[in-house]
Design a protein around this motif. Structure first.
Motif, PDB file in Angstrom:
ATOM      1  N   SER A   1       0.827  -1.205   0.000  1.00 42.60           N
ATOM      2  CA  SER A   1       0.000   0.000   0.000  1.00 42.60           C
ATOM      3  C   SER A   1       0.862   1.255   0.000  1.00 42.60           C
ATOM      4  CB  SER A   1      -0.907  -0.017   1.230  1.00 42.60           C
ATOM      5  OG  SER A   1      -1.519   1.218   1.433  1.00 42.60           O
ATOM      6  N   GLY A   2       1.897   1.258   0.829  1.00 41.37           N
ATOM      7  CA  GLY A   2       2.795   2.413   0.890  1.00 41.37           C
ATOM      8  C   GLY A   2       3.524   2.638  -0.418  1.00 41.37           C
ATOM      9  N   ALA A   3       3.961   1.561  -1.041  1.00 43.67           N
ATOM     10  CA  ALA A   3       4.647   1.694  -2.329  1.00 43.67           C
ATOM     11  C   ALA A   3       3.701   2.252  -3.388  1.00 43.67           C
ATOM     12  CB  ALA A   3       5.196   0.333  -2.773  1.00 43.67           C
ATOM     13  N   TYR A   4       2.489   1.764  -3.414  1.00 45.65           N
ATOM     14  CA  TYR A   4       1.508   2.260  -4.384  1.00 45.65           C
ATOM     15  C   TYR A   4       1.170   3.728  -4.133  1.00 45.65           C
ATOM     16  CZ  TYR A   4      -2.788   2.767  -7.044  1.00 45.65           C
ATOM     17  OH  TYR A   4      -3.755   3.213  -7.916  1.00 45.65           O
ATOM     18  N   ARG A   5       0.945   4.078  -2.857  1.00 46.03           N
ATOM     19  CA  ARG A   5       0.642   5.466  -2.524  1.00 46.03           C
ATOM     20  C   ARG A   5       1.827   6.379  -2.831  1.00 46.03           C
ATOM     21  NH1 ARG A   5      -1.437   4.602   3.365  1.00 46.03           N
ATOM     22  NH2 ARG A   5      -0.966   6.802   3.545  1.00 46.03           N
ATOM     23  N   SER A   6       3.040   5.888  -2.648  1.00 50.90           N
ATOM     24  CA  SER A   6       4.237   6.671  -2.988  1.00 50.90           C
ATOM     25  C   SER A   6       4.281   6.932  -4.486  1.00 50.90           C
ATOM     26  CB  SER A   6       5.506   5.926  -2.572  1.00 50.90           C
ATOM     27  OG  SER A   6       5.570   5.773  -1.192  1.00 50.90           O
ATOM     28  N   PHE A   7       4.026   5.896  -5.265  1.00 48.52           N
ATOM     29  CA  PHE A   7       4.006   6.026  -6.719  1.00 48.52           C
ATOM     30  C   PHE A   7       2.987   7.078  -7.154  1.00 48.52           C
ATOM     31  CE2 PHE A   7       2.178   4.663 -10.806  1.00 48.52           C
ATOM     32  CZ  PHE A   7       3.314   4.769 -11.605  1.00 48.52           C
ATOM     33  N   LYS A   8       1.777   7.003  -6.593  1.00 44.89           N
ATOM     34  CA  LYS A   8       0.732   7.963  -6.942  1.00 44.89           C
ATOM     35  C   LYS A   8       1.122   9.387  -6.534  1.00 44.89           C
ATOM     36  CE  LYS A   8      -3.481   7.206  -6.730  1.00 44.89           C
ATOM     37  NZ  LYS A   8      -4.880   6.962  -6.714  1.00 44.89           N
ATOM     38  N   ALA A   9       1.712   9.542  -5.341  1.00 47.26           N
ATOM     39  CA  ALA A   9       2.093  10.874  -4.863  1.00 47.26           C
ATOM     40  C   ALA A   9       3.187  11.477  -5.736  1.00 47.26           C
ATOM     41  CB  ALA A   9       2.558  10.799  -3.415  1.00 47.26           C
ATOM     42  N   LEU A  10       4.106  10.656  -6.191  1.00 50.77           N
ATOM     43  CA  LEU A  10       5.179  11.163  -7.049  1.00 50.77           C
ATOM     44  C   LEU A  10       4.662  11.555  -8.427  1.00 50.77           C
ATOM     45  CD1 LEU A  10       8.051   8.731  -6.070  1.00 50.77           C
ATOM     46  CD2 LEU A  10       7.907  11.186  -5.581  1.00 50.77           C
ATOM     47  N   LYS A  11       3.682  10.833  -8.934  1.00 50.72           N
ATOM     48  CA  LYS A  11       3.105  11.160 -10.239  1.00 50.72           C
ATOM     49  C   LYS A  11       2.298  12.451 -10.196  1.00 50.72           C
ATOM     50  CE  LYS A  11       1.261   8.381 -13.030  1.00 50.72           C
ATOM     51  NZ  LYS A  11       0.415   7.395 -13.684  1.00 50.72           N
ATOM     52  N   GLN A  12       1.720  12.765  -9.051  1.00 53.17           N
ATOM     53  CA  GLN A  12       0.844  13.930  -8.934  1.00 53.17           C
ATOM     54  C   GLN A  12       1.613  15.238  -8.747  1.00 53.17           C
ATOM     55  OE1 GLN A  12      -1.675  13.146  -5.592  1.00 53.17           O
ATOM     56  NE2 GLN A  12      -2.875  11.593  -6.657  1.00 53.17           N
ATOM     57  N   ASP A  13       2.847  15.192  -8.375  1.00 57.07           N
ATOM     58  CA  ASP A  13       3.616  16.392  -8.032  1.00 57.07           C
ATOM     59  C   ASP A  13       2.912  17.229  -6.966  1.00 57.07           C
ATOM     60  OD1 ASP A  13       5.861  15.974  -9.567  1.00 57.07           O
ATOM     61  OD2 ASP A  13       5.070  17.028 -11.306  1.00 57.07           O
ATOM     62  N   ASP A  14       2.247  16.548  -6.046  1.00 57.50           N
ATOM     63  CA  ASP A  14       1.548  17.205  -4.945  1.00 57.50           C
ATOM     64  C   ASP A  14       2.442  17.130  -3.707  1.00 57.50           C
ATOM     65  OD1 ASP A  14      -0.135  18.099  -2.961  1.00 57.50           O
ATOM     66  OD2 ASP A  14      -1.666  16.564  -3.276  1.00 57.50           O
ATOM     67  N   ILE A  15       2.967  18.269  -3.294  1.00 53.81           N
ATOM     68  CA  ILE A  15       3.898  18.314  -2.160  1.00 53.81           C
ATOM     69  C   ILE A  15       3.248  17.783  -0.887  1.00 53.81           C
ATOM     70  CG2 ILE A  15       5.276  19.855  -0.689  1.00 53.81           C
ATOM     71  CD1 ILE A  15       6.418  19.452  -3.475  1.00 53.81           C
ATOM     72  N   GLU A  16       2.010  18.112  -0.639  1.00 50.77           N
ATOM     73  CA  GLU A  16       1.342  17.653   0.581  1.00 50.77           C
ATOM     74  C   GLU A  16       1.163  16.128   0.569  1.00 50.77           C
ATOM     75  OE1 GLU A  16       0.168  17.753   4.315  1.00 50.77           O
ATOM     76  OE2 GLU A  16       0.969  19.477   3.222  1.00 50.77           O
ATOM     77  N   ALA A  17       0.811  15.567  -0.579  1.00 54.09           N
ATOM     78  CA  ALA A  17       0.684  14.103  -0.681  1.00 54.09           C
ATOM     79  C   ALA A  17       2.044  13.439  -0.465  1.00 54.09           C
ATOM     80  CB  ALA A  17       0.110  13.714  -2.036  1.00 54.09           C
ATOM     81  N   GLN A  18       3.098  14.031  -1.001  1.00 54.63           N
ATOM     82  CA  GLN A  18       4.442  13.482  -0.813  1.00 54.63           C
ATOM     83  C   GLN A  18       4.865  13.583   0.646  1.00 54.63           C
ATOM     84  OE1 GLN A  18       6.768  15.646  -3.676  1.00 54.63           O
ATOM     85  NE2 GLN A  18       5.814  14.614  -5.406  1.00 54.63           N
ATOM     86  N   ARG A  19       4.520  14.689   1.285  1.00 51.70           N
ATOM     87  CA  ARG A  19       4.844  14.865   2.705  1.00 51.70           C
ATOM     88  C   ARG A  19       4.097  13.819   3.548  1.00 51.70           C
ATOM     89  NH1 ARG A  19       3.220  17.749   7.166  1.00 51.70           N
ATOM     90  NH2 ARG A  19       4.843  18.882   8.284  1.00 51.70           N
ATOM     91  N   THR A  20       2.839  13.595   3.239  1.00 55.54           N
ATOM     92  CA  THR A  20       2.032  12.619   3.970  1.00 55.54           C
ATOM     93  C   THR A  20       2.594  11.210   3.810  1.00 55.54           C
ATOM     94  OG1 THR A  20       0.069  13.986   3.735  1.00 55.54           O
ATOM     95  CG2 THR A  20      -0.300  11.677   4.242  1.00 55.54           C
ATOM     96  N   ILE A  21       3.002  10.852   2.599  1.00 57.04           N
ATOM     97  CA  ILE A  21       3.515   9.499   2.389  1.00 57.04           C
ATOM     98  C   ILE A  21       4.869   9.327   3.068  1.00 57.04           C
ATOM     99  CG2 ILE A  21       4.669   9.787   0.150  1.00 57.04           C
ATOM    100  CD1 ILE A  21       2.566   6.783   1.224  1.00 57.04           C
ATOM    101  N   LEU A  22       5.668  10.389   3.141  1.00 58.12           N
ATOM    102  CA  LEU A  22       6.930  10.312   3.884  1.00 58.12           C
ATOM    103  C   LEU A  22       6.680  10.106   5.377  1.00 58.12           C
ATOM    104  CD1 LEU A  22       9.095  12.991   2.074  1.00 58.12           C
ATOM    105  CD2 LEU A  22       9.477  10.522   2.128  1.00 58.12           C
ATOM    106  N   MET A  23       5.634  10.737   5.886  1.00 56.62           N
ATOM    107  CA  MET A  23       5.259  10.508   7.285  1.00 56.62           C
ATOM    108  C   MET A  23       4.812   9.062   7.481  1.00 56.62           C
ATOM    109  SD  MET A  23       3.166  13.848   8.423  1.00 56.62           S
ATOM    110  CE  MET A  23       3.728  15.484   8.060  1.00 56.62           C
ATOM    111  N   PHE A  24       4.036   8.554   6.528  1.00 58.00           N
ATOM    112  CA  PHE A  24       3.610   7.150   6.600  1.00 58.00           C
ATOM    113  C   PHE A  24       4.820   6.237   6.681  1.00 58.00           C
ATOM    114  CE2 PHE A  24       3.221   3.212   4.201  1.00 58.00           C
ATOM    115  CZ  PHE A  24       2.260   2.538   4.945  1.00 58.00           C
ATOM    116  N   TRP A  25       5.803   6.448   5.784  1.00 57.57           N
ATOM    117  CA  TRP A  25       6.977   5.578   5.764  1.00 57.57           C
ATOM    118  C   TRP A  25       7.783   5.700   7.053  1.00 57.57           C
ATOM    119  CZ3 TRP A  25       6.951   1.475   3.217  1.00 57.57           C
ATOM    120  CH2 TRP A  25       6.437   1.387   1.937  1.00 57.57           C
TER     121      TRP A  25
END
Length: 126
Positions: free
Chosen positions: A16-40
């Motif tokens: 799930s984390g890998a998939y969400r990371s992939f999606k966040a990187l494709k979106q270029d959304d800083i907040e989504a990337q920040r959230t996934i880094l917190m998840f990891w």
């Protein structure tokens, strides 16, 4: 029973984390990337605990049930629990380590490196 469930949830968490990371990187959304880094960060702490400390606490009643529930809460993106756990737990632990543990590690690593260098190349040190 719940031992296998907790292992399965760990595997699902990585996927799930890998998939969400992939999606966040494709979106270029800083907040989504920040959230996934917190998840990891939170997931890494749980994984480290699982690997090294579980043997000491797994005999507590309902340990695997509680661990499975915690993993489920962390993994569920709709609940968004990871940023909260990051702010109240992981961040404080890391900040404490940066202030107290890291300087000692660096000092000891430097001493060890000098000692190894001196023993490996005695003619150069004298």
């Amino acid at each position: 029973g719940f031992f296998l469930v907790s292992r399965l949830l760990t595997i699902i968490g990585f996927g799930s984390g890998a998939y969400r990371s992939f999606k966040a990187l494709k979106q270029d959304d800083i907040e989504a990337q920040r959230t996934i880094l917190m998840f990891w960060s939170v997931f890494a702490f749980v994984s480290i605990f699982e690997e090294y400390a579980e043997i000491f606490v797994s005999w507590f009643p309902f340990f695997y049930e509680a661990k499975s529930l915690a993993l489920l809460l962390i993994i569920a993106p709709a609940l968004n629990i990871a940023p909260l756990l990051f702010d109240v737990g992981v961040l404080r632990i890391v900040e404490h380590a940066e202030m107290r543990v890291v300087p000692r590690l660096l000092t000891n690593a430097s001493r060890l490196a000098r000692s190894l260098h001196a023993s490996s190349f005695p003619s150069m040190v004298e």
